[in-house]
Design a protein around this motif. Structure first.
Motif, mmCIF file in Angstrom:
data_model
loop_
_atom_site.group_PDB
_atom_site.id
_atom_site.type_symbol
_atom_site.label_atom_id
_atom_site.label_comp_id
_atom_site.label_asym_id
_atom_site.label_seq_id
_atom_site.Cartn_x
_atom_site.Cartn_y
_atom_site.Cartn_z
ATOM 1 N N LEU A 10 2.255 10.525 23.243
ATOM 2 C CA LEU A 10 3.578 10.676 22.645
ATOM 3 C C LEU A 10 4.535 9.552 23.004
ATOM 4 O O LEU A 10 4.449 8.967 24.078
ATOM 5 N N LEU A 11 5.471 9.345 22.087
ATOM 6 C CA LEU A 11 6.621 8.489 22.340
ATOM 7 C C LEU A 11 7.849 9.386 22.230
ATOM 8 O O LEU A 11 8.010 10.082 21.220
ATOM 9 N N LEU A 12 8.675 9.393 23.256
ATOM 10 C CA LEU A 12 9.912 10.164 23.242
ATOM 11 C C LEU A 12 11.055 9.169 23.117
ATOM 12 O O LEU A 12 11.192 8.273 23.944
ATOM 13 N N ARG A 13 11.849 9.345 22.059
ATOM 14 C CA ARG A 13 12.926 8.398 21.784
ATOM 15 C C ARG A 13 14.136 9.128 21.238
ATOM 16 O O ARG A 13 14.082 10.307 20.919
ATOM 17 N N GLU A 14 15.235 8.395 21.133
ATOM 18 C CA GLU A 14 16.441 8.978 20.565
ATOM 19 C C GLU A 14 16.169 9.503 19.157
ATOM 20 O O GLU A 14 15.390 8.915 18.409
ATOM 21 N N ILE A 15 16.818 10.580 18.821
ATOM 22 C CA ILE A 15 16.793 11.092 17.450
ATOM 23 C C ILE A 15 17.819 10.298 16.650
ATOM 24 O O ILE A 15 18.938 10.077 17.114
ATOM 25 N N THR A 16 17.425 9.832 15.468
ATOM 26 C CA THR A 16 18.315 9.056 14.608
ATOM 27 C C THR A 16 18.356 9.685 13.218
ATOM 28 O O THR A 16 17.576 10.579 12.895
ATOM 29 N N VAL A 50 23.346 18.271 12.754
ATOM 30 C CA VAL A 50 22.591 18.455 14.003
ATOM 31 C C VAL A 50 22.324 17.101 14.667
ATOM 32 O O VAL A 50 22.533 16.930 15.870
ATOM 33 N N ILE A 51 21.876 16.140 13.879
ATOM 34 C CA ILE A 51 21.577 14.810 14.432
ATOM 35 C C ILE A 51 22.842 14.165 14.994
ATOM 36 O O ILE A 51 22.828 13.588 16.089
ATOM 37 N N ASN A 52 23.941 14.271 14.281
ATOM 38 C CA ASN A 52 25.197 13.701 14.772
ATOM 39 C C ASN A 52 25.640 14.373 16.067
ATOM 40 O O ASN A 52 26.141 13.709 16.980
ATOM 41 N N PHE A 53 25.435 15.692 16.169
ATOM 42 C CA PHE A 53 25.761 16.414 17.391
ATOM 43 C C PHE A 53 24.914 15.898 18.559
ATOM 44 O O PHE A 53 25.427 15.636 19.652
ATOM 45 N N ILE A 54 23.618 15.746 18.339
ATOM 46 C CA ILE A 54 22.722 15.244 19.390
ATOM 47 C C ILE A 54 23.114 13.826 19.787
ATOM 48 O O ILE A 54 23.174 13.501 20.973
ATOM 49 N N ARG A 55 23.405 12.990 18.816
ATOM 50 C CA ARG A 55 23.778 11.604 19.114
ATOM 51 C C ARG A 55 25.085 11.543 19.902
ATOM 52 O O ARG A 55 25.253 10.670 20.755
ATOM 53 N N GLN A 56 25.980 12.474 19.653
ATOM 54 C CA GLN A 56 27.221 12.517 20.435
ATOM 55 C C GLN A 56 26.940 12.924 21.877
ATOM 56 O O GLN A 56 27.614 12.457 22.799
ATOM 57 N N GLN A 57 25.925 13.755 22.090
ATOM 58 C CA GLN A 57 25.542 14.099 23.459
ATOM 59 C C GLN A 57 25.078 12.861 24.218
ATOM 60 O O GLN A 57 25.343 12.731 25.412
ATOM 61 N N TYR A 58 24.373 11.958 23.534
ATOM 62 C CA TYR A 58 23.952 10.720 24.189
ATOM 63 C C TYR A 58 25.180 9.955 24.693
ATOM 64 O O TYR A 58 25.178 9.422 25.800
ATOM 65 N N VAL A 59 26.215 9.914 23.862
ATOM 66 C CA VAL A 59 27.440 9.192 24.218
ATOM 67 C C VAL A 59 28.184 9.912 25.341
ATOM 68 O O VAL A 59 28.584 9.298 26.336
ATOM 69 N N ASP A 60 28.365 11.221 25.179
ATOM 70 C CA ASP A 60 29.179 11.984 26.132
ATOM 71 C C ASP A 60 28.508 12.211 27.473
ATOM 72 O O ASP A 60 29.180 12.239 28.507
ATOM 73 N N HIS A 61 27.191 12.406 27.484
ATOM 74 C CA HIS A 61 26.507 12.815 28.708
ATOM 75 C C HIS A 61 25.347 11.909 29.113
ATOM 76 O O HIS A 61 24.693 12.168 30.118
ATOM 77 N N PHE A 84 22.809 18.303 28.503
ATOM 78 C CA PHE A 84 23.751 18.709 29.538
ATOM 79 C C PHE A 84 24.658 19.759 28.924
ATOM 80 O O PHE A 84 25.331 19.501 27.928
ATOM 81 N N VAL A 85 24.660 20.946 29.512
ATOM 82 C CA VAL A 85 25.394 22.078 28.951
ATOM 83 C C VAL A 85 26.694 22.266 29.730
ATOM 84 O O VAL A 85 26.674 22.500 30.942
ATOM 85 N N LYS A 86 27.798 22.167 29.007
ATOM 86 C CA LYS A 86 29.117 22.316 29.615
ATOM 87 C C LYS A 86 29.752 23.668 29.301
ATOM 88 O O LYS A 86 30.831 23.955 29.788
ATOM 89 N N GLU A 87 29.073 24.468 28.467
ATOM 90 C CA GLU A 87 29.587 25.788 28.132
ATOM 91 C C GLU A 87 28.942 26.817 29.061
ATOM 92 O O GLU A 87 27.784 26.684 29.431
#
Length: 185
Positions: A10-16, A50-61, A84-87
């Motif tokens: 497997l290759l594990l990479r950012e979701i785009t 969903v993808i935009n939400f995940i990509r924002q997690q990369y930025v935020d956390h 990273f769960v902040k809720e």
């Protein structure tokens, strides 16, 4: 596009946004959503969100779920990894959550386990986490078996959005005993 981990298969990479079709195939399948609230997506615009939400997690956390790519075929298998769960969830906040979701064609092939081991190694080696948590619907025997195979300990059962769910935890020391740190990533 950042690649984080390469395993044997497997290759594990950012979701785009290039993963829209694969993510749609994954999340529009009612069987995949059996233990996720039985609410599969019905159009690709939902996947963009969903993808935009995940990509924002990369930025935020600095972390978020990763695409799982089959190295031999370049096929999108699903996603894996940490968020990273902040809720507040089950009286926990600010913690790393391990998760995975695979297209049905890839179930039962050890891919969730392989990608989860790599994700845990990343958590403990790169993020210096002390512990990682996971949850699964109590009826989801497949996830229960994977999480226990990883060495995650069932802590308790709790109500998550109206469904009984199991709460799991693995600490760095337990993971290191099961998989020496030099063999992770």
């Amino acid at each position: 596009m950042n690649s984080f981990i390469e395993t044997e298969r497997l290759l594990l990479r950012e979701i785009t946004l290039e993963d829209i079709d694969g993510m749609y195939a994954l999340d529009s399948d009612p069987e995949v959503h059996t233990y996720l609230g039985n609410n599969p997506v019905t159009d690709k615009n939902q996947i963009v969100d969903v993808i935009n939400f995940i990509r924002q997690q990369y930025v935020d956390h600095g972390i978020g779920r990763w695409a799982i790519i089959d190295k031999s075929t370049n096929d999108f298998i699903g996603w894996t990894g940490l968020k990273f769960v902040k809720e507040l969830t089950n009286n926990h906040i600010n913690y790393y959550d391990l998760g995975y979701r695979l297209r049905r064609a890839y179930w039962g092939k050890g891919i969730a386990t392989e990608s989860a081991i790599a994700s845990l190694a990343y958590a403990f080696q790169k993020l210096n986490a002390d512990a990682v948590y996971a949850m699964a619907d109590t009826a989801n025997v497949g996830s229960k078996n994977i999480l226990q195979k990883l060495g995650m300990k069932l802590i308790e059962t709790f109500d998550y959005n109206g469904s009984p769910s199991n709460w799991y935890k693995i600490e760095r020391e337990t993971f290191e005993k099961r998989l020496p740190m030099g063999k992770g990533i």
